[in-house]
Motif scaffolding. Structure first.
Motif, PDB file in Angstrom:
ATOM      1  N   VAL A  44       0.841  -1.200   0.000  1.00 20.81           N
ATOM      2  CA  VAL A  44       0.000   0.000   0.000  1.00 20.81           C
ATOM      3  C   VAL A  44       0.880   1.255   0.000  1.00 20.81           C
ATOM      4  CG1 VAL A  44      -1.881   1.195   1.196  1.00 20.81           C
ATOM      5  CG2 VAL A  44      -1.660  -1.286   1.419  1.00 20.81           C
ATOM      6  N   PRO A  45       1.031   1.924  -1.163  1.00 21.26           N
ATOM      7  CA  PRO A  45       1.789   3.188  -1.193  1.00 21.26           C
ATOM      8  C   PRO A  45       1.070   4.205  -0.306  1.00 21.26           C
ATOM      9  CG  PRO A  45       1.302   2.392  -3.414  1.00 21.26           C
ATOM     10  CD  PRO A  45       0.465   1.590  -2.475  1.00 21.26           C
ATOM     11  N   PHE A  46       1.849   4.933   0.484  1.00 20.60           N
ATOM     12  CA  PHE A  46       1.176   5.705   1.536  1.00 20.60           C
ATOM     13  C   PHE A  46       1.939   6.967   1.948  1.00 20.60           C
ATOM     14  CE2 PHE A  46       0.417   6.681   6.005  1.00 20.60           C
ATOM     15  CZ  PHE A  46      -0.962   6.635   6.094  1.00 20.60           C
ATOM     16  N   ARG A  47       1.161   8.034   2.106  1.00 24.31           N
ATOM     17  CA  ARG A  47       1.654   9.245   2.784  1.00 24.31           C
ATOM     18  C   ARG A  47       0.434  10.076   3.181  1.00 24.31           C
ATOM     19  NH1 ARG A  47       5.336  13.382  -0.559  1.00 24.31           N
ATOM     20  NH2 ARG A  47       7.161  12.475   0.439  1.00 24.31           N
TER      21      ARG A  47
ATOM     22  N   ARG B  31      -2.350   9.710   4.809  1.00 21.20           N
ATOM     23  CA  ARG B  31      -3.731   9.209   4.611  1.00 21.20           C
ATOM     24  C   ARG B  31      -4.139   8.364   5.826  1.00 21.20           C
ATOM     25  NH1 ARG B  31      -5.634   9.274  -1.092  1.00 21.20           N
ATOM     26  NH2 ARG B  31      -4.343  10.878  -2.027  1.00 21.20           N
TER      27      ARG B  31
ATOM     28  N   PHE C 108       5.219  12.642  -4.095  1.00 20.90           N
ATOM     29  CA  PHE C 108       4.828  11.242  -3.883  1.00 20.90           C
ATOM     30  C   PHE C 108       5.178  10.412  -5.123  1.00 20.90           C
ATOM     31  CE2 PHE C 108       1.596   7.811  -3.371  1.00 20.90           C
ATOM     32  CZ  PHE C 108       1.999   7.385  -2.127  1.00 20.90           C
TER      33      PHE C 108
ATOM     34  N   ARG D  33       4.329   6.738  -6.190  1.00 16.95           N
ATOM     35  CA  ARG D  33       3.619   5.483  -5.923  1.00 16.95           C
ATOM     36  C   ARG D  33       4.374   4.270  -6.490  1.00 16.95           C
ATOM     37  NH1 ARG D  33      -0.284   2.670  -8.872  1.00 16.95           N
ATOM     38  NH2 ARG D  33      -1.890   1.615  -7.631  1.00 16.95           N
TER      39      ARG D  33
ATOM     40  N   ASP E 269      -4.355   0.677  -3.504  1.00 19.44           N
ATOM     41  CA  ASP E 269      -4.623   2.016  -2.973  1.00 19.44           C
ATOM     42  C   ASP E 269      -5.232   1.902  -1.572  1.00 19.44           C
ATOM     43  OD1 ASP E 269      -3.744   3.036  -5.337  1.00 19.44           O
ATOM     44  OD2 ASP E 269      -5.662   3.903  -5.970  1.00 19.44           O
ATOM     45  N   VAL E 270      -4.872   2.835  -0.707  1.00 17.99           N
ATOM     46  CA  VAL E 270      -5.372   2.770   0.671  1.00 17.99           C
ATOM     47  C   VAL E 270      -6.838   3.226   0.755  1.00 17.99           C
ATOM     48  CG1 VAL E 270      -4.681   5.113   1.407  1.00 17.99           C
ATOM     49  CG2 VAL E 270      -4.660   3.234   3.064  1.00 17.99           C
ATOM     50  N   ASP E 271      -7.273   3.931  -0.289  1.00 17.04           N
ATOM     51  CA  ASP E 271      -8.623   4.512  -0.192  1.00 17.04           C
ATOM     52  C   ASP E 271      -9.663   3.738  -1.002  1.00 17.04           C
ATOM     53  OD1 ASP E 271      -7.952   5.175  -2.768  1.00 17.04           O
ATOM     54  OD2 ASP E 271      -8.026   7.343  -2.489  1.00 17.04           O
TER      55      ASP E 271
ATOM     56  N   TYR F 170     -12.527   5.562 -12.771  1.00 17.66           N
ATOM     57  CA  TYR F 170     -11.742   5.405 -14.001  1.00 17.66           C
ATOM     58  C   TYR F 170     -12.316   4.295 -14.876  1.00 17.66           C
ATOM     59  CZ  TYR F 170      -8.624   8.379 -11.366  1.00 17.66           C
ATOM     60  OH  TYR F 170      -8.105   9.418 -10.636  1.00 17.66           O
TER      61      TYR F 170
ATOM     62  N   TRP G  62       1.162  12.898  -9.125  1.00 17.88           N
ATOM     63  CA  TRP G  62       0.024  12.010  -9.392  1.00 17.88           C
ATOM     64  C   TRP G  62      -0.035  11.577 -10.863  1.00 17.88           C
ATOM     65  CZ3 TRP G  62      -4.085  12.574 -12.727  1.00 17.88           C
ATOM     66  CH2 TRP G  62      -5.111  11.631 -12.569  1.00 17.88           C
TER      67      TRP G  62
ATOM     68  N   HIS H 145     -14.692   4.221  -2.517  1.00 15.44           N
ATOM     69  CA  HIS H 145     -13.512   5.061  -2.733  1.00 15.44           C
ATOM     70  C   HIS H 145     -13.578   6.190  -1.711  1.00 15.44           C
ATOM     71  CE1 HIS H 145     -10.983   7.564  -5.853  1.00 15.44           C
ATOM     72  NE2 HIS H 145     -10.260   7.140  -4.845  1.00 15.44           N
TER      73      HIS H 145
ATOM     74  N   HIS I  41     -12.374   9.083  -0.867  1.00 21.30           N
ATOM     75  CA  HIS I  41     -11.499  10.126  -1.399  1.00 21.30           C
ATOM     76  C   HIS I  41     -12.283  11.411  -1.634  1.00 21.30           C
ATOM     77  CE1 HIS I  41      -7.752  10.972  -4.019  1.00 21.30           C
ATOM     78  NE2 HIS I  41      -8.276  12.096  -3.579  1.00 21.30           N
TER      79      HIS I  41
ATOM     80  N   ARG J 264      -5.131  15.954  -5.562  1.00 23.51           N
ATOM     81  CA  ARG J 264      -4.154  15.205  -6.357  1.00 23.51           C
ATOM     82  C   ARG J 264      -3.052  16.161  -6.833  1.00 23.51           C
ATOM     83  NH1 ARG J 264      -9.346  13.017  -7.578  1.00 23.51           N
ATOM     84  NH2 ARG J 264      -9.405  10.794  -7.091  1.00 23.51           N
TER      85      ARG J 264
HETATM   86  N1  UDP Z   1      -1.351   8.105  -1.904  1.00 23.50           N
HETATM   87  C1  UDP Z   1      -1.031   8.503  -0.604  1.00 23.50           C
HETATM   88  N2  UDP Z   1      -0.721   9.802  -0.355  1.00 23.50           N
HETATM   89  C2  UDP Z   1      -0.716  10.736  -1.324  1.00 23.50           C
HETATM   90  C3  UDP Z   1      -1.043  10.360  -2.629  1.00 23.50           C
HETATM   91  C4  UDP Z   1      -1.370   9.046  -2.893  1.00 23.50           C
HETATM   92  O1  UDP Z   1      -1.032   7.671   0.302  1.00 23.50           O
HETATM   93  O2  UDP Z   1      -0.422  11.907  -1.025  1.00 23.50           O
HETATM   94  C5  UDP Z   1      -1.596   6.693  -2.206  1.00 23.50           C
HETATM   95  C6  UDP Z   1      -2.856   6.146  -1.586  1.00 23.50           C
HETATM   96  O3  UDP Z   1      -2.701   4.781  -1.363  1.00 23.50           O
HETATM   97  C7  UDP Z   1      -3.851   6.401  -2.671  1.00 23.50           C
HETATM   98  C8  UDP Z   1      -3.046   6.048  -3.911  1.00 23.50           C
HETATM   99  O4  UDP Z   1      -1.739   6.492  -3.618  1.00 23.50           O
HETATM  100  O5  UDP Z   1      -4.991   5.625  -2.529  1.00 23.50           O
HETATM  101  C9  UDP Z   1      -3.553   6.680  -5.206  1.00 23.50           C
HETATM  102  O6  UDP Z   1      -3.627   8.076  -5.071  1.00 23.50           O
HETATM  103  P1  UDP Z   1      -5.000   8.874  -5.200  1.00 23.50           P
HETATM  104  O7  UDP Z   1      -6.013   8.271  -4.301  1.00 23.50           O
HETATM  105  O8  UDP Z   1      -4.699  10.323  -4.964  1.00 23.50           O
HETATM  106  O9  UDP Z   1      -5.372   8.667  -6.709  1.00 23.50           O
HETATM  107  P2  UDP Z   1      -6.773   8.312  -7.398  1.00 23.50           P
HETATM  108  O10 UDP Z   1      -6.682   6.877  -7.747  1.00 23.50           O
HETATM  109  O11 UDP Z   1      -7.893   8.597  -6.443  1.00 23.50           O
HETATM  110  O12 UDP Z   1      -6.808   9.189  -8.590  1.00 23.50           O
END
Ligand code: UDP
Ligand code: MN
Length: 315
Positions: free
Chosen positions: A68-71, A73, A108, A110, A132-134, A162, A192, A226, A228, A235
């Motif tokens: 899980v890439p993370f910062r 959150r 960031f 990922r 993704d963590v979210d 998406y 991003w 989601h 988010h 982003r």
């Molecule tokens: N993420 C994070 N911190 C950040 C940006 C991204 O932890 O500042 C990680 C997190 O796991 C997140 C994933 O990267 O779910 C994808 O990023 P984001 O949710 O912003 O992208 P989306 O898929 O919603 O466009």
């Protein structure tokens, strides 16, 4: 009485003692114990699912590392960790969750975090989920089992946001050998977006077909949650230097074999009943190759110049 005891000769006593000694030694070498066995797996064998059906005695023979890439959150993580434990336990997956926590001050990244996570787990786990963590899977029919070919769980016809056909972001399962075969992910994607699209091209060029969930009765609105809020979790879409043109191309220079990093700490924590490993990861950035790992806004550049000029006059 006395005469009977007198009749027993010391040599018989000695023989008796020796026999007892040998029998004791023999018993202690036998492969059983009177203590209750606390073998791993036994308690799992007794667990029952929500319908009170006993789970299989043995978990899958494969081991999944959820990367899980993370910062920044933390709120999402508090929901993610216990939720994923319940979800994966129901499928009897043998897994561990790794939080790839980027602690340097660059933007960031990922994909590089996934590369680092993979290198950390590759000897003990034979497949990974980039996760993704979210994004929480809501439908129990979304399988996290061992994928013979890359398996995109959060498919475009299921993901809430998406929907393009080559999308492979969100949640992707891939086995160890395939991740190594394509040299992991590019390390050029700071900020991003697009790192997952570049990874799609890597898989395609290696002739690895991406499979997706079949016969799922839920759709884009109810297959995933989601978590988010786009205003709260903005982003980072800034582009600086020649980032835009470089990150639109397939990267043949960077990947798993040259990601540059340090793992500063490995911390095991428990959130509710969910056990996690946090890797505090410091990524390095080669600014001759990817100067956009830091985009300084024009105002900030101006401010810096002013500060610099002031300094000169002060000297
Ligand atoms: N993420 C994070 N911190 C950040 C940006 C991204 O932890 O500042 C990680 C997190 O796991 C997140 C994933 O990267 O779910 C994808 O990023 P984001 O949710 O912003 O992208 P989306 O898929 O919603 O466009
Ligand atoms: Mn998101």
């Amino acid at each position: 009485m006395e005469s009977r005891w007198k009749g027993i000769r010391p040599k018989y006593l000695l023989v008796g003692i020796l026999i007892t000694f040998f029998i004791t030694c023999l018993i202690s070498t036998l492969p059983f114990s009177t203590e209750e066995c606390k073998c791993p797996g036994d308690s799992e064998g007794l667990q029952k699912d929500s319908n009170n059906v006993p789970k299989p005695l043995r978990k899958s023979q494969h081991r999944l590392a959820v990367l899980v890439p993370f910062r920044d959150r933390f709120e999402e993580l508090l929901t993610f960790a216990p939720y994923m434990k319940r979800f994966l336990d129901k499928q009897n997956i043998d897994y561990r969750i790794f939080i790839l926590h980027q602690v340097d001050r660059f933007r960031f990244n990922r994909a590089s975090l996934v590369n680092v996570g993979f290198l950390h787990v590759k000897n003990e786990f034979d497949y990974i989920a980039m996760h993704d963590v979210d994004l929480l899977p809501l439908n129990d029919n979304l399988s996290y089992g061992y994928p013979d070919t890359p398996f995109h769980v959060s498919a475009p016809d299921l993901h809430p946001r998406y929907h393009y056909s080559t999308f492979i972001g969100g949640i992707l399962l891939i086995k160890r050998d395939h991740f190594i075969q394509v040299n992991g992910m590019s390390n050029k994607y700071w900020g991003w977006g697009l790192e997952d699209d570049e990874f799609y091209v890597r898989l395609k060029e290696a002739n690895l077909v991406v499979r997706r969930p079949q016969n799922i009765s839920t759709g884009t609105q109810n297959t995933f949650r989601h978590i988010h809020d786009k205003n709260h979790r903005k982003r980072d879409t800034t582009k600086c230097f020649n980032q835009r043109e470089v990150t639109r191309k397939r990267d043949r220079e960077t990947g798993l074999d040259n990601v540059s990093y340090k793992i500063l700490e490995v911390i095991n924590i428990t959130i509710s009943d969910s056990q996690l490993t946090i890797l505090n990861i410091e990524l390095s950035c080669d600014k001759t190759l990817t100067p956009w790992c830091e985009c300084i806004k024009t105002n900030e550049i101006k401010d810096k110049k002013i500060v610099g000029e002031n300094k000169k006059t002060a000297l």
